[in-house]
Design a protein around this motif. Structure first.
Motif, PDB file in Angstrom:
ATOM      1  N   GLN A  92      46.156  37.386  31.529  1.00 20.10           N
ATOM      2  CA  GLN A  92      47.227  36.905  32.420  1.00 20.10           C
ATOM      3  C   GLN A  92      48.219  36.010  31.673  1.00 20.10           C
ATOM      4  O   GLN A  92      48.645  36.338  30.590  1.00 20.10           O
ATOM      5  CB  GLN A  92      46.624  36.240  33.668  1.00 20.10           C
ATOM      6  CG  GLN A  92      45.828  37.218  34.521  1.00 20.10           C
ATOM      7  CD  GLN A  92      46.664  38.371  35.051  1.00 20.10           C
ATOM      8  OE1 GLN A  92      47.873  38.287  35.112  1.00 20.10           O
ATOM      9  NE2 GLN A  92      46.018  39.482  35.406  1.00 20.10           N
ATOM     10  N   SER A  93      48.550  34.864  32.269  1.00 21.65           N
ATOM     11  CA  SER A  93      49.641  34.052  31.716  1.00 21.65           C
ATOM     12  C   SER A  93      49.376  33.520  30.312  1.00 21.65           C
ATOM     13  O   SER A  93      50.310  33.069  29.649  1.00 21.65           O
ATOM     14  CB  SER A  93      49.908  32.851  32.617  1.00 21.65           C
ATOM     15  OG  SER A  93      50.809  33.198  33.619  1.00 21.65           O
TER      16      SER A  93
ATOM     17  N   TYR B 206      46.179  37.171  44.943  1.00 24.57           N
ATOM     18  CA  TYR B 206      47.497  37.803  45.114  1.00 24.57           C
ATOM     19  C   TYR B 206      47.652  39.043  44.239  1.00 24.57           C
ATOM     20  O   TYR B 206      48.483  39.902  44.519  1.00 24.57           O
ATOM     21  CB  TYR B 206      48.625  36.782  44.879  1.00 24.57           C
ATOM     22  CG  TYR B 206      48.933  36.502  43.434  1.00 24.57           C
ATOM     23  CD1 TYR B 206      49.989  37.151  42.792  1.00 24.57           C
ATOM     24  CD2 TYR B 206      48.160  35.612  42.705  1.00 24.57           C
ATOM     25  CE1 TYR B 206      50.258  36.915  41.458  1.00 24.57           C
ATOM     26  CE2 TYR B 206      48.426  35.368  41.378  1.00 24.57           C
ATOM     27  CZ  TYR B 206      49.472  36.031  40.758  1.00 24.57           C
ATOM     28  OH  TYR B 206      49.734  35.803  39.437  1.00 24.57           O
TER      29      TYR B 206
ATOM     30  N   TYR C 137      51.650  24.918  34.021  1.00 22.42           N
ATOM     31  CA  TYR C 137      52.572  24.981  35.150  1.00 22.42           C
ATOM     32  C   TYR C 137      53.035  23.573  35.539  1.00 22.42           C
ATOM     33  O   TYR C 137      53.223  22.725  34.675  1.00 22.42           O
ATOM     34  CB  TYR C 137      51.930  25.708  36.345  1.00 22.42           C
ATOM     35  CG  TYR C 137      51.162  26.944  35.964  1.00 22.42           C
ATOM     36  CD1 TYR C 137      51.810  27.992  35.309  1.00 22.42           C
ATOM     37  CD2 TYR C 137      49.806  27.058  36.220  1.00 22.42           C
ATOM     38  CE1 TYR C 137      51.118  29.135  34.952  1.00 22.42           C
ATOM     39  CE2 TYR C 137      49.111  28.194  35.865  1.00 22.42           C
ATOM     40  CZ  TYR C 137      49.774  29.233  35.222  1.00 22.42           C
ATOM     41  OH  TYR C 137      49.085  30.343  34.851  1.00 22.42           O
TER      42      TYR C 137
ATOM     43  N   TYR D 200      55.400  43.277  30.399  1.00 22.25           N
ATOM     44  CA  TYR D 200      54.826  41.956  30.715  1.00 22.25           C
ATOM     45  C   TYR D 200      53.545  42.115  31.548  1.00 22.25           C
ATOM     46  O   TYR D 200      52.533  41.444  31.297  1.00 22.25           O
ATOM     47  CB  TYR D 200      55.871  41.118  31.468  1.00 22.25           C
ATOM     48  CG  TYR D 200      55.292  39.937  32.189  1.00 22.25           C
ATOM     49  CD1 TYR D 200      54.961  38.768  31.497  1.00 22.25           C
ATOM     50  CD2 TYR D 200      55.036  39.984  33.554  1.00 22.25           C
ATOM     51  CE1 TYR D 200      54.397  37.690  32.157  1.00 22.25           C
ATOM     52  CE2 TYR D 200      54.478  38.914  34.218  1.00 22.25           C
ATOM     53  CZ  TYR D 200      54.155  37.772  33.522  1.00 22.25           C
ATOM     54  OH  TYR D 200      53.578  36.706  34.175  1.00 22.25           O
TER      55      TYR D 200
HETATM   56  N1  GLN Z   1      50.515  38.441  35.688  1.00 25.39           N
HETATM   57  C1  GLN Z   1      50.556  37.229  36.477  1.00 25.39           C
HETATM   58  C2  GLN Z   1      51.903  37.120  37.172  1.00 25.39           C
HETATM   59  O1  GLN Z   1      52.900  37.448  36.613  1.00 25.39           O
HETATM   60  C3  GLN Z   1      50.307  36.052  35.577  1.00 25.39           C
HETATM   61  C4  GLN Z   1      50.387  34.759  36.304  1.00 25.39           C
HETATM   62  C5  GLN Z   1      49.517  33.679  35.785  1.00 25.39           C
HETATM   63  O2  GLN Z   1      48.524  33.871  35.091  1.00 25.39           O
HETATM   64  N2  GLN Z   1      49.858  32.483  36.200  1.00 25.39           N
HETATM   65  O3  GLN Z   1      51.978  36.700  38.292  1.00 25.39           O
END
Ligand code: GLN
Length: 337
Positions: free
Chosen positions: A75-76, A39, A254, A202
């Motif tokens: 990333q997250s 995505y 998550y 972010y």
């Molecule tokens: N930058 C990604 C987002 O905001 C981070 C998501 C992730 O690592 N779960 O969708």
């Protein structure tokens, strides 16, 4: 000041940890399950076979196997460390009130979670809470906010972390949903800074390049009361490291955070590029990288290798063992045994 007491035990010796890291890597190579994230278009072009495992101990020892030095976007996982930096600046109570610490039970980019909770971002490990957390980093300008985050995450890693410009651009071009989340938070009065500027910072923080070894050292810094065990720099207070780990325990993976805690018994945080950082308080950090993900966005091999290490290194904070007793029935007197 009384010494902080941490969870029990210590890691086995150097050679044994080295051997188990190699074994964890070999064991998880057996699975080919999962799909690479697409995505964010740039993430789709990664080599899905890359796989690195690293453990950093609180005494500074670092162990690696496979592609532990290959870099990928954090990333997250950045959410955990930006949260720690904000807690350091604003304190436990303010951040708890503004961001929250409860799991949403919904996907990391859920808009419904915001609506169901009257605009509350719920926790710092989902996108809404992370964007609100980034907006809380004290700064006079967006550039200053970004610089503070880049400097802070670099201090956790013990080296300067650089932006992956291609990943950043790829996400910035396709992150309409995160921009919508930012504006929705503004509508609920949950964000004071410019929401689109906060989403941009972010997005940049998510595009910082790290390796599995960087993640292990970042995790070890949280394990070591906020001091980077390789550089010796204090990055955050011990109480902030503790608060961050408590949040990760219930929200780091998550909507699979409960399963993770059940199987692995440690606070961790995953990211959609395939990294996972895991922290064993008082002992060390584990960093893993493998891009194939399960349905909710957690690295499949990364979870398997971490589970292997949690069990074989004796890291699970819930592991229970029977104390050596005298003959039963047994009561311990105040001064005698
Ligand atoms: N930058 C990604 C987002 O905001 C981070 C998501 C992730 O690592 N779960 O969708």
């Amino acid at each position: 000041m009384t010494a902080v007491r941490v969870s029990t035990g210590s890691l086995p010796g150097w050679e044994e940890v080295d051997r188990l890291v190699v074994e964890a890597h070999r064991d998880a190579l057996e699975t080919h399950e999962g799909e690479v994230a697409t995505y964010i278009p740039r993430l789709a072009s990664v080599d899905p076979e890359l796989f690195g495992v690293s453990v950093a101990e609180v005494d500074g020892a670092v162990h690696t196997a496979g592609d532990a030095h290959a870099t990928f976007s954090i990333q997250s996982i950045s959410k955990a460390f930006v949260y720690a930096l904000v807690c350091e600046e604003l304190g436990h109570d303010t951040v708890r009130e503004r961001i929250g610490v409860n799991n949403t039970g919904l996907a990391f980019n859920s808009v419904m979670a915001i609506e169901l909770n009257d605009g509350h971002p719920m926790n710092p490990m989902v996108n809404a809470g992370a964007i609100a957390t980034t907006a809380l980093v004290p700064a006079r300008s967006t550039d200053e906010r970004w610089e503070r985050i880049q400097r802070g995450l670099s201090a956790f890693a013990g080296r300067r972390l650089e932006l992956d410009g291609e990943v950043y651009t790829s996400e910035a071009d396709t992150n309409q949903r995160n921009r919508a989340i930012g504006i929705l938070l503004q509508a609920y009065g949950r964000i004071d800074a410019d929401p689109l500027a906060a989403v941009d910072v972010y997005t940049r923080q998510c595009s910082l390049l790290v390796s599995a070894t960087d993640l292990a050292v970042m995790g070890a810094t949280l394990a070591d009361g906020g001091v980077n065990p390789v550089t010796g720099e204090r990055v955050v207070a011990a109480s902030v490291a503790r608060d961050t780990l408590a949040v990760l325990a219930s929200t780091g993976l998550y909507e699979r955070s409960g399963e993770w805690l059940f199987e692995i018994g440690l606070p961790g945080k995953s990211g959609v590029a395939g990294g996972i950082v895991t922290v064993s308080p008082g002992k060390g950090g584990i960093g893993v990288f493998s891009p194939r993900l399960d349905r909710v966005g957690n690295s499949v091999r990364g979870q398997r290798a971490t589970r292997f290490l949690s069990r074989s290194l004796g890291l699970d904070v819930f592991a229970s063992d029977t104390h050596e007793h005298g003959p039963y029935p047994y009561t311990r007197e105040k001064d005698g045994r």
